[in-house]
Write an enzyme that holds these catalytic residues in place. Sequence first.
Site, mmCIF file in Angstrom:
data_model
loop_
_atom_site.group_PDB
_atom_site.id
_atom_site.type_symbol
_atom_site.label_atom_id
_atom_site.label_comp_id
_atom_site.label_asym_id
_atom_site.label_seq_id
_atom_site.Cartn_x
_atom_site.Cartn_y
_atom_site.Cartn_z
ATOM 1 C CG ASP A 115 3.338 5.882 -0.031
ATOM 2 O OD1 ASP A 115 2.357 6.201 -0.647
ATOM 3 O OD2 ASP A 115 3.396 5.846 0.698
ATOM 4 C CG HIS A 165 -1.938 1.364 1.427
ATOM 5 N ND1 HIS A 165 -2.510 1.355 -0.472
ATOM 6 C CD2 HIS A 165 -2.460 1.950 2.339
ATOM 7 C CE1 HIS A 165 -3.916 2.371 -0.018
ATOM 8 N NE2 HIS A 165 -2.896 1.703 1.417
ATOM 9 C CB CYS A 166 4.304 2.290 1.489
ATOM 10 S SG CYS A 166 2.954 1.651 2.454
ATOM 11 C CB ILE A 167 6.667 0.991 -2.131
ATOM 12 C CG1 ILE A 167 7.577 0.480 -0.613
ATOM 13 C CG2 ILE A 167 8.067 1.753 -3.061
ATOM 14 C CD1 ILE A 167 8.205 1.725 0.016
#
Length: 438
Positions: free
Chosen positions: A279, A274-276
């Site tokens: 974001d 859900h991040c890299i």
Amino acid sequence: MPSVADTLREKIRTRRARAGVVGLGYVGLPLAVELGKAGFHATGIDLDTRKVEAINEGRSYIPDVATADVQALHGKGLLDATTDFAVVAELDTINICVPTPLRKTKDPDLSYIVASVEEIAKYFKAGQLIILESTTYPGTTDEVVQPMLEANGLKAGVDFFLGFSPERVDPGNPQFHTGNIPKVVGGVNEASSDAAAALYGLVVKEVVKVSSTRAAELVKLLENTFRAVNIGLANELALMCRDMGINVWEVIDAAKTKPFGFMPFYPGPGLGGHCIPIDPFYLSWKARQFGFESRFIELAGHINGGMPRYVVDRVSEALNSVAKPIKGSKVHLFGMAYKPDVTDYRESPAIDVADLLERRGAIVTYSDHFVPSMPAEHGHKPRTEVPFDAALAGGFDIAVITTNHKTFDYDTLVAKSPLILDTRNALKGRPGAHIFRL
Ligand SMILES: NC(=O)c1ccc[n+]([C@@H]2O[C@H](COP(=O)([O-])OP(=O)(O)OC[C@H]3O[C@@H](n4cnc5c(N)ncnc54)[C@H](O)[C@@H]3O)[C@@H](O)[C@H]2O)c1
């Protein structure tokens, strides 16, 4: 008479402050548990009734959070949960940990933040501390959240306190967890930073204050962009090494023996989680508003986003070596989670690899005891795992190691698979003419 700020700080110091956490997922539940462990009465608010019920029954649903902890805190009256935002009226501090995905157009989707702040604003009162923890672009706290909370006439930094603190939790990491990862905080003013630092100071190992919410927001985006760009470099190196006949994993392992100035990043089938993958695009989107083109981010996105296709090409090459086409071949993926030893399969590159192989006519199955099934969502079809032993007994034309779970029995996998493409170096050092490496 003590100021609003003094009153709040005293309540925090004496643990009389009632803490709230909005969004009880991978970030929110561990935080609520740490607040409870620090002696605060923590109340979680989530729209998902299953999560709320689990907490109120003393059960954890996040692998990194022990059920024993949830049970003990719930038993002591230090942790509970509700779907009803009316509880906001009873809280002194509120941490917001809701999702921040991308829209299909790769623009930030702040709808979860907006929806939760709309609900908070209905019950919000003077003297409270609100801290946004969801990863987002610089300016979200003061441009989006602050005006929504000030709409009822209260002034941020005077009547209530507002800050941003990025969450750095790394699911599946046995060494670092919410409680021992330093917490960066930035407030809309000094009083807000102080109030946030006072709360976290009792909950986490170390607090690092920065001068603004925007700086705190950008800290998180820098950290994850740094990873995305360096993984992009590792992936590009893997493509080069393939053509040069060099083992990329050997090169990275040797380079990392340098005791300074180098940090290893590894190639793989693509970015996940859900991040890299997400974001950096929050940052490039905001930068564009200032006429700035963030070329490192776009380039890394291009290289990393192309890796699932490269994996499919390598599957084709491996099958070709035994005179088989992709069409009609049985391809079995080992691993659906986006990284080892976690249940999270959001944005997992294994899903893209499966879809692309099927588009070329392969029959795709998978094993992953961390992800027993996946519903139909985001345009992907539903899938159910074939247990590891059954998959190896049933046979397939090629195995693709898409996630290097520690719990896979690699000896059996190597012994029983006719062909293997290892995209994660899970079979490091194991010989075998039937093993192909990324
Ligand atoms: N997962 C990670 O490893 C990680 C690490 C650092 C930062 N983050 C960031 O933290 C934020 C949360 O991520 P997560 O992984 O915990 O997400 P998650 O999907 O696991 O949890 C989010 C929770 O918010 C709830 N929710 C959604 N809308 C809501 C609303 N309006 N009101 C109340 N609850 C609502 C959902 O039901 C869900 O339980 C994101 O911004 C993410 O980028 C995640």
